[in-house]
Scaffold this motif. Sequence first.
Motif, PDB file in Angstrom:
ATOM      1  N   LEU A 174       0.833  -1.204   0.000  1.00 54.94           N
ATOM      2  CA  LEU A 174       0.000   0.000   0.000  1.00 54.94           C
ATOM      3  C   LEU A 174       0.868   1.255   0.000  1.00 54.94           C
ATOM      4  O   LEU A 174       0.613   2.202  -0.761  1.00 54.94           O
ATOM      5  N   VAL A 175       1.907   1.249   0.821  1.00 57.82           N
ATOM      6  CA  VAL A 175       2.815   2.400   0.870  1.00 57.82           C
ATOM      7  C   VAL A 175       3.497   2.599  -0.478  1.00 57.82           C
ATOM      8  O   VAL A 175       3.657   3.734  -0.953  1.00 57.82           O
ATOM      9  N   LEU A 176       3.908   1.501  -1.104  1.00 54.49           N
ATOM     10  CA  LEU A 176       4.550   1.600  -2.419  1.00 54.49           C
ATOM     11  C   LEU A 176       3.599   2.211  -3.444  1.00 54.49           C
ATOM     12  O   LEU A 176       3.998   3.067  -4.250  1.00 54.49           O
ATOM     13  N   GLY A 177       2.343   1.790  -3.422  1.00 55.70           N
ATOM     14  CA  GLY A 177       1.359   2.352  -4.343  1.00 55.70           C
ATOM     15  C   GLY A 177       1.145   3.836  -4.105  1.00 55.70           C
ATOM     16  O   GLY A 177       0.997   4.615  -5.059  1.00 55.70           O
ATOM     17  N   TRP A 223       1.507   9.425  -5.675  1.00 55.93           N
ATOM     18  CA  TRP A 223       1.398  10.770  -5.110  1.00 55.93           C
ATOM     19  C   TRP A 223       2.646  11.626  -5.271  1.00 55.93           C
ATOM     20  O   TRP A 223       2.548  12.848  -5.253  1.00 55.93           O
ATOM     21  N   LEU A 224       3.812  11.012  -5.384  1.00 55.16           N
ATOM     22  CA  LEU A 224       5.026  11.819  -5.519  1.00 55.16           C
ATOM     23  C   LEU A 224       5.075  12.486  -6.898  1.00 55.16           C
ATOM     24  O   LEU A 224       4.565  11.937  -7.875  1.00 55.16           O
ATOM     25  N   VAL A 251      10.616  12.528  -9.064  1.00 52.09           N
ATOM     26  CA  VAL A 251      11.216  11.931  -7.867  1.00 52.09           C
ATOM     27  C   VAL A 251      10.574  10.597  -7.499  1.00 52.09           C
ATOM     28  O   VAL A 251      10.896  10.034  -6.458  1.00 52.09           O
ATOM     29  N   VAL A 252       9.682  10.087  -8.330  1.00 52.76           N
ATOM     30  CA  VAL A 252       9.060   8.794  -8.038  1.00 52.76           C
ATOM     31  C   VAL A 252      10.117   7.696  -7.989  1.00 52.76           C
ATOM     32  O   VAL A 252      10.082   6.809  -7.136  1.00 52.76           O
ATOM     33  N   SER A 253      11.090   7.753  -8.892  1.00 50.64           N
ATOM     34  CA  SER A 253      12.141   6.735  -8.899  1.00 50.64           C
ATOM     35  C   SER A 253      12.938   6.751  -7.606  1.00 50.64           C
ATOM     36  O   SER A 253      13.331   5.698  -7.086  1.00 50.64           O
ATOM     37  N   LEU A 254      13.186   7.950  -7.059  1.00 47.28           N
ATOM     38  CA  LEU A 254      13.877   8.061  -5.774  1.00 47.28           C
ATOM     39  C   LEU A 254      13.059   7.434  -4.655  1.00 47.28           C
ATOM     40  O   LEU A 254      13.590   6.692  -3.819  1.00 47.28           O
TER      41      LEU A 254
END
Length: 255
Positions: free
Chosen positions: A199-202, A207-208, A212-215
């Motif tokens: 859930l956190v990964l999703g 949302w990022l 910076v999603v890759s980070l």
Amino acid sequence: MPVLGEVRRPLFFLAAFALLLAVLVETGSSLALGGGSAGPVASLAGGIPGVEPDMVNGVDADSPPGNGIGYLALVDGYLLFSVVMLALSFLLSQRAYGRVQGIVTLVVSFCWIILSFVMALGAFVLLMVMFGLFVSVPFGTIAYLAIWGFFPVGESAAVLGLLLLLKIVFLVLLVAAQQKFLKAVALMIHVATSFVLQLVLGIVHGWLPGVVVSLGDQLLALVFAIVSLLGAVWAFVWSIPAVVNAIRVSFSREQ
């Protein structure tokens, strides 16, 4: 190992198979995730709200988007091992199970400690490289954007949706096989951890800001490896008394 009573074995093995498929998806196995209709799991995408067919068509079967999904296999892979050990507990006699459970858990958890540590180290190094480039304006930032500036959020949503479906099926079938599995605290904590981490990964993927999603994905990959490492250490420590007891029993019988 607590006595769970009669287990509906067909449902239990179906639950284990659903979890196996989830691990195969996380590791990018083409047996489960072939993109579009090429894999049995990918063909389920049409039934998941918010997942469009073209999202799955773009998924590379050899490499799920980012590293976070692949690192989830560290957590779910050990969960699969725990389920296999549960299967052995009612397929073998109590005496035979008592002999092998501690030793097998000790060996597998030790190997998992090494694997998790190596992958955590790799994730940390890559995270430092990514972050170093990102803050090194302008040329480092340009290099970061060229390599990691675009993250396939739609493809990751498709894969995470498939994983969520498989894990829900696993949990439902597991409880249907024997309701007392809900009282297996360690197992339920492991299952809950798997759901929460996914859930956190999703949330991070959705949302990022795009650049910076890759980070964020790489940071969570490191977190997943650390969680797996801690869980394997805990299992290793708690398997030692079982191994010692098995050795004592074998020695006393030889006497």
